[in-house]
Design a protein around this motif. Structure first.
Motif, PDB file in Angstrom:
ATOM      1  N   UNK A  86      82.275 -29.767 100.882  1.00  0.00           N
ATOM      2  CA  UNK A  86      83.362 -30.653 101.301  1.00  0.00           C
ATOM      3  C   UNK A  86      83.103 -32.096 100.877  1.00  0.00           C
ATOM      4  N   UNK A  87      81.868 -32.535 101.044  1.00  0.00           N
ATOM      5  CA  UNK A  87      81.545 -33.914 100.664  1.00  0.00           C
ATOM      6  C   UNK A  87      81.634 -34.082  99.148  1.00  0.00           C
ATOM      7  N   UNK A  88      81.210 -33.065  98.425  1.00  0.00           N
ATOM      8  CA  UNK A  88      81.315 -33.124  96.962  1.00  0.00           C
ATOM      9  C   UNK A  88      82.781 -33.161  96.556  1.00  0.00           C
ATOM     10  N   UNK A  89      83.574 -32.327  97.175  1.00  0.00           N
ATOM     11  CA  UNK A  89      85.006 -32.289  96.845  1.00  0.00           C
ATOM     12  C   UNK A  89      85.661 -33.633  97.118  1.00  0.00           C
ATOM     13  N   UNK A  90      85.290 -34.257  98.222  1.00  0.00           N
ATOM     14  CA  UNK A  90      85.874 -35.563  98.558  1.00  0.00           C
ATOM     15  C   UNK A  90      85.497 -36.604  97.518  1.00  0.00           C
ATOM     16  N   UNK A  91      84.311 -36.484  96.970  1.00  0.00           N
ATOM     17  CA  UNK A  91      83.863 -37.449  95.964  1.00  0.00           C
ATOM     18  C   UNK A  91      84.670 -37.319  94.679  1.00  0.00           C
ATOM     19  N   UNK A  92      85.032 -36.090  94.354  1.00  0.00           N
ATOM     20  CA  UNK A  92      85.871 -35.895  93.161  1.00  0.00           C
ATOM     21  C   UNK A  92      87.157 -36.718  93.235  1.00  0.00           C
ATOM     22  N   UNK A  93      87.665 -36.898  94.458  1.00  0.00           N
ATOM     23  CA  UNK A  93      88.927 -37.630  94.590  1.00  0.00           C
ATOM     24  C   UNK A  93      88.838 -39.056  94.082  1.00  0.00           C
ATOM     25  N   UNK A  94      87.615 -39.555  93.971  1.00  0.00           N
ATOM     26  CA  UNK A  94      87.474 -40.921  93.478  1.00  0.00           C
ATOM     27  C   UNK A  94      87.540 -41.001  91.952  1.00  0.00           C
ATOM     28  N   UNK A  95      87.555 -39.842  91.290  1.00  0.00           N
ATOM     29  CA  UNK A  95      87.519 -39.830  89.826  1.00  0.00           C
ATOM     30  C   UNK A  95      88.732 -39.111  89.251  1.00  0.00           C
ATOM     31  N   UNK A  96      89.500 -39.832  88.485  1.00  0.00           N
ATOM     32  CA  UNK A  96      90.706 -39.283  87.881  1.00  0.00           C
ATOM     33  C   UNK A  96      90.343 -38.686  86.518  1.00  0.00           C
ATOM     34  N   UNK A  97      90.573 -37.390  86.321  1.00  0.00           N
ATOM     35  CA  UNK A  97      90.191 -36.787  85.037  1.00  0.00           C
ATOM     36  C   UNK A  97      90.888 -37.461  83.856  1.00  0.00           C
ATOM     37  N   UNK A  98      90.149 -37.731  82.839  1.00  0.00           N
ATOM     38  CA  UNK A  98      90.718 -38.294  81.622  1.00  0.00           C
ATOM     39  C   UNK A  98      91.015 -39.783  81.688  1.00  0.00           C
ATOM     40  N   UNK A  99      90.733 -40.406  82.808  1.00  0.00           N
ATOM     41  CA  UNK A  99      91.008 -41.834  82.997  1.00  0.00           C
ATOM     42  C   UNK A  99      89.829 -42.618  82.415  1.00  0.00           C
ATOM     43  N   UNK A 100      90.037 -43.254  81.263  1.00  0.00           N
ATOM     44  CA  UNK A 100      88.898 -43.835  80.538  1.00  0.00           C
ATOM     45  C   UNK A 100      88.264 -45.029  81.230  1.00  0.00           C
ATOM     46  N   UNK A 101      88.920 -45.549  82.253  1.00  0.00           N
ATOM     47  CA  UNK A 101      88.345 -46.697  82.957  1.00  0.00           C
ATOM     48  C   UNK A 101      87.180 -46.296  83.855  1.00  0.00           C
ATOM     49  N   UNK A 102      87.044 -45.015  84.067  1.00  0.00           N
ATOM     50  CA  UNK A 102      86.002 -44.534  84.976  1.00  0.00           C
ATOM     51  C   UNK A 102      85.024 -43.617  84.265  1.00  0.00           C
ATOM     52  N   UNK A 103      83.787 -43.659  84.725  1.00  0.00           N
ATOM     53  CA  UNK A 103      82.858 -42.622  84.314  1.00  0.00           C
ATOM     54  C   UNK A 103      83.419 -41.286  84.810  1.00  0.00           C
ATOM     55  N   UNK A 104      83.011 -40.213  84.170  1.00  0.00           N
ATOM     56  CA  UNK A 104      83.577 -38.903  84.490  1.00  0.00           C
ATOM     57  C   UNK A 104      82.497 -37.961  85.037  1.00  0.00           C
ATOM     58  N   UNK A 105      82.804 -37.298  86.149  1.00  0.00           N
ATOM     59  CA  UNK A 105      81.814 -36.390  86.752  1.00  0.00           C
ATOM     60  C   UNK A 105      81.246 -35.410  85.728  1.00  0.00           C
ATOM     61  N   UNK A 106      79.930 -35.377  85.606  1.00  0.00           N
ATOM     62  CA  UNK A 106      79.290 -34.561  84.571  1.00  0.00           C
ATOM     63  C   UNK A 106      78.176 -33.668  85.112  1.00  0.00           C
ATOM     64  N   UNK A 107      77.496 -34.122  86.135  1.00  0.00           N
ATOM     65  CA  UNK A 107      76.348 -33.370  86.649  1.00  0.00           C
ATOM     66  C   UNK A 107      76.333 -33.418  88.172  1.00  0.00           C
ATOM     67  N   UNK A 108      75.992 -32.301  88.769  1.00  0.00           N
ATOM     68  CA  UNK A 108      75.646 -32.262  90.190  1.00  0.00           C
ATOM     69  C   UNK A 108      74.143 -32.051  90.254  1.00  0.00           C
ATOM     70  N   UNK A 109      73.448 -32.948  90.941  1.00  0.00           N
ATOM     71  CA  UNK A 109      72.001 -32.794  91.085  1.00  0.00           C
ATOM     72  C   UNK A 109      71.658 -32.495  92.543  1.00  0.00           C
TER      73      UNK A 109
END
Lengths: 351, 351, 351, 351
Positions: free
Chosen positions: C114-137
């Protein structure tokens, strides 16, 4: 009814004229021209101090280069959790500097000395396992359209000086802040303890004109290499300088900002007075953050109003309900009172 | 008699007009505007292929980003020892990409397949102690004012394809090369095996307009992030697009380049015919490299001629004598025949 | 009563013997020796799959190199807000990879879908202004001494797979987790969807022996260059390999971990039973987080007990009172029951 | 007849004993242990100066970290074209520092003041388009098995001091150089103007033990962060310290190096005297570079001799003929006179 961004407006007529006027004859390249020198003099006059100014192409570059100049690669940069630096620059500040950004919360885009002090507790001085606090970066006007007063800035600076941090100001909307506060630019920068300023003209009436300003020239000693290495030394520099020159002449920059601020205030007042909408944050510069019922939002867009939905994590303590949306409306030098009034009228129409 | 650089000229009237014409109304920011889309279409037409184009602010950024897109961080980039990439960008290509540049010699700025092949011998495939050859970067027109023919480019590409290298072209003066060769742009780029092109308009009549072009769109998939992270995503993108749009319309770019080339040829012919000066390299585009007696150089400068001395390590097999200097003269779209003739007359005056 | 860290213990006798045994004759350098090959085979057996293994000198390097292998420079790496990666490596993961770490909260060191899913909401796919989720550690065992079950890991992996993230596991205490869970190592790594593992032997009985393991060898194709470029290719590699070889032989690694876990459990049980102390998190591996009255803490240290105070932001929902301290006690393969019992006796002495 | 590398030998018995001796009880981690402190004291005694020493895992890391400490990101690092730094570290120095390496030629691995001075001519002070000379890196003993005298080093340092460069010494085989010259270590380091030394014990009898030494402690102020961020802070630091401690005790390091040098000299003398082989460079430390007929090379390898072919670009002015090969033979502390004599006998056998 175009309130999407101050980036969607063009350049002011005076700036366009200045650019064309600069387009005659030859001029030394790479910032060694007379107009660039003139801009540095104008900026020194505006800031009442002999500053070092470096023109660059984008606000992202101005911020990233500033951080690279102020922080070692093992530094921590304290900034607002919702700042442009933190979330809208695709990691550019980290790329340029190697430093690590540390996001700090705060209502309506503003940091507080208490929140900054609490963040220090996470970093043990001299502990090599951790990055070390190196820079405090403030955004003025903030990402939420609010403005720090001179004393608020000084208090924030005071909160980090015992730990030796440098202070950066992201001034993509610095003109709007100066216009809003009616202060001397020096009062909210070096007199309050700011070391470097990203000064943006683009959002406020230029085509493409950003600058990094160092108030202590010693900090700028090797900045020319950083700028060149970052691909930010502009070859025909006179054309960026021409924009800044016109922008700074006869307070044109403040006139443009005052107009944008006034239009935002008009918009904010209309929203605050509307029965079915409310402001998420005080309107202090040229941005308005509002909470609208989803149905109203849909109706406004259907009628041609342009603006962005906003994520607003931590933007405000004001929560949106399930059927509400948080939106951002931005006024620019080119926004007209008619635009605003048309929007407000629409807002007040029965749904 | 201003021959210091094609960066010292301004913008062509057509490009200035286009910029002003674009300055009305609002347009989506960050390259999402109609003019930017139009430029991509124009470039696809010019290159006879559906290309991906990314506008940036400087040639240094175009080169550095291209290398970052084509090379892994542990890659080696083969380029001319005297190329802009190698010596004039303060390490920007390395900063953006992490790769290592490997300089290769060659007369008058040109690489040869034999020299490239010899360089491969220094790198053992799969040997983790060494960076691995990843990119060949060619400059067209070269740093020495010479031009690769389509078949020369193809031969160079052939020399690196068995080892899997990508091919980049630094086209800061690409227009001059196309104008000089009278070929289709495709013939000296993707048809010859070039993967990415830094296309410069600034030196050839624009204010500030550079682009990175990928001929295989798959290579461009994540380039938008690299560009943003490098601070090279321009907010009011329509104003850079407007310049490219006018530049590409009705072969304006080639007209500008043809004029510059013709002025350089006139200058070169005059120097070659002068009793006391000689050319260091063939004049094939808009730059002239000449060897002058030091006394003549002094006299020319005294009379108002502006041009740069040149270091010229490996530029040419022509050696300068102790009392001679190597100099560079550059013609632009704005250079006049009168300028040139005045210079040549001065050259031929009794000392 | 030394519970400061599992880094303060030495090496197990078997590992010391193996190191000395390897010290005869010559062996190929840089990991091309027979022992290194043998370790890769042993690891493949342990993980029931043909893995690619790379020995390195430190856990920081193992983590940083793993991230560099899995993330592009514009990537976001999701990890626990209190993870080693985030706060104890002085920015090494960012330095090696260029990526941006995004801290996510969670009780006692554990992330939830749930916490991981909520974090995704901060990142818009394909939006070049933001870094893009790439790895879960993920950290296994966690920084708080807890352990993810195989199904918890699988659920976390499932939560990121639709967005295409790679999954890294920081296994500085992986042996302790395997010993605690009594599962096959494969069950909590590749069978659950983990792509790369930092496998640490140092904290669990070796002198200096860390590894990066890729479960899909294709991901390791160019890792040798990354490792060398990072200064992590060890010249006399056989000596690190010898340690791993002994560690993996006859389940020695699990024996060592079981002992450490048992000692931590004994310590935890004693603390839980003491009238004036309590556990901050469940004791599931070899670390114990306890909350003690400040006076007791002082008395214990005075009597010679060694352990670290802990910052514990977000470590647990358990709050410490003003006169309490949060502390960490770590058991290693070398911890004795006498040590533990002496500590517990001290704890129960009248103050 | 194993002459492949000094990396293929193991550790000396004394160093192995010391490691085992250190493996009892607990010790503070991350270099905060007593043995690490003792090593710093020993190094201060050896160098007759209060030095700052940082233990790391690899020679590549020692070099790369030294450069990162001495050069800004826009710096140029002058080094031999054939140095380890330049060609054998997969770009690690550039990765750690951001700087650009500039290769300079010189017979048998040695730089000359004249060649360094000529290189300066390629860099215009204050010219932002170029990286700026920041560090001179010397290898002692050199990559070609030769040794700089104290006065040669001083002359090289003198040649760069007017331009303000820092001086680094890659001492992967520093012990061999000290043993060869019979000088005080201080004489060829700080007394000659060296600022930082990569001191390698691994090639000379240790398992894994490298250090960066700063002669002016002020230069080391923030080095701890750089080391940690690079993944080079070793957790159980006492085990690397134990190796250095034994290595430095009672001149063990010099005894080991003297033996290796003597074996190389014996090998070199045998080759020089052989009718069908010749030396490519003087044998001054523990490496021998020889030119052999290809047929002889084949016969030697067939008989079990192990050594590497060498590329040797610029290694020497001695050219190899078409049917000749350049090879490198390395002696270590473990090389025996019998090994050498057997090889020489083989060399002199009728083909």
């Amino acid at each position: 009814m175009h309130f999407a961004s101050d980036n969607t407006a063009g350049a002011s007529p005076k700036i366009a004229e200045a650019l064309i006027a600069a387009n005659s004859g030859t001029a030394a390249a790479y910032g060694n021209d007379d107009l660039t020198a003139a801009v540095e003099r104008r900026l020194s006059a505006v800031f009442e101090r002999d500053v070092a100014a470096f023109l660059v192409a984008t606000g992202t570059a101005a911020n990233a280069l500033s951080i690279a100049a102020l922080s070692p690669a093992w530094g921590a940069v304290f900034c607002h959790r919702e700042s442009h630096l933190m979330i809208d620059e695709c990691g550019a500040p980290e790329f340029y500097s190697g430093a690590k950004l540390v996001g700090i919360g705060g209502d309506c885009g503003k940091l507080t000395p208490a929140a900054v002090a609490a963040t220090f507790d996470e970093f043990l001085p001299g502990f090599v396992h951790q990055v070390q606090p190196a820079v405090l970066s403030l955004t003025q006007a903030t990402e939420a359209g609010t403005v720090y007063s001179a004393s608020e800035i000084a208090a924030l600076v005071d909160s980090v000086r015992p730990r030796g941090l440098a202070v950066h100001m992201d001034g993509a909307r610095f003109a709007n802040a100066v216009a809003a506060l009616g202060v001397a630019p020096a009062d909210i920068t070096w007199r309050a303890g700011v070391d470097a300023l990203s000064l943006g003209a683009t959002k406020n009436g230029a085509f493409l004109a950003e600058a990094v300003i160092f108030f202590d020239k010693a900090r700028a000693e090797n900045f020319g290499y950083l700028r060149k290495r970052a691909g930010q030394l502009i070859s025909k520099g006179r054309f960026v300088a021409a924009q800044f020159d016109a922008w700074l002449t006869d307070d044109h920059w403040l006139d443009l900002a005052r107009h944008a601020n006034a239009m935002a205030a008009r918009l904010g007042a209309g929203i605050a007075a509307a029965p079915n909408a409310r402001l998420a944050c005080p309107v202090e510069a040229n941005e308005v953050f509002a909470i609208l019922p989803a149905a109203l939002d849909k109706r406004l867009r259907g009628a041609g109003a342009a603006y962005h939905p906003w994520a607003g994590h931590g933007l405000s303590s004001t929560e949106t309900a399930a059927d509400e949306v948080l939106v951002r409306l931005v006024a620019s030098f080119a926004t007209t009172a008619d635009d605003v009034d048309q929007f407000i009228a629409l807002l007040n129409e029965p749904g």
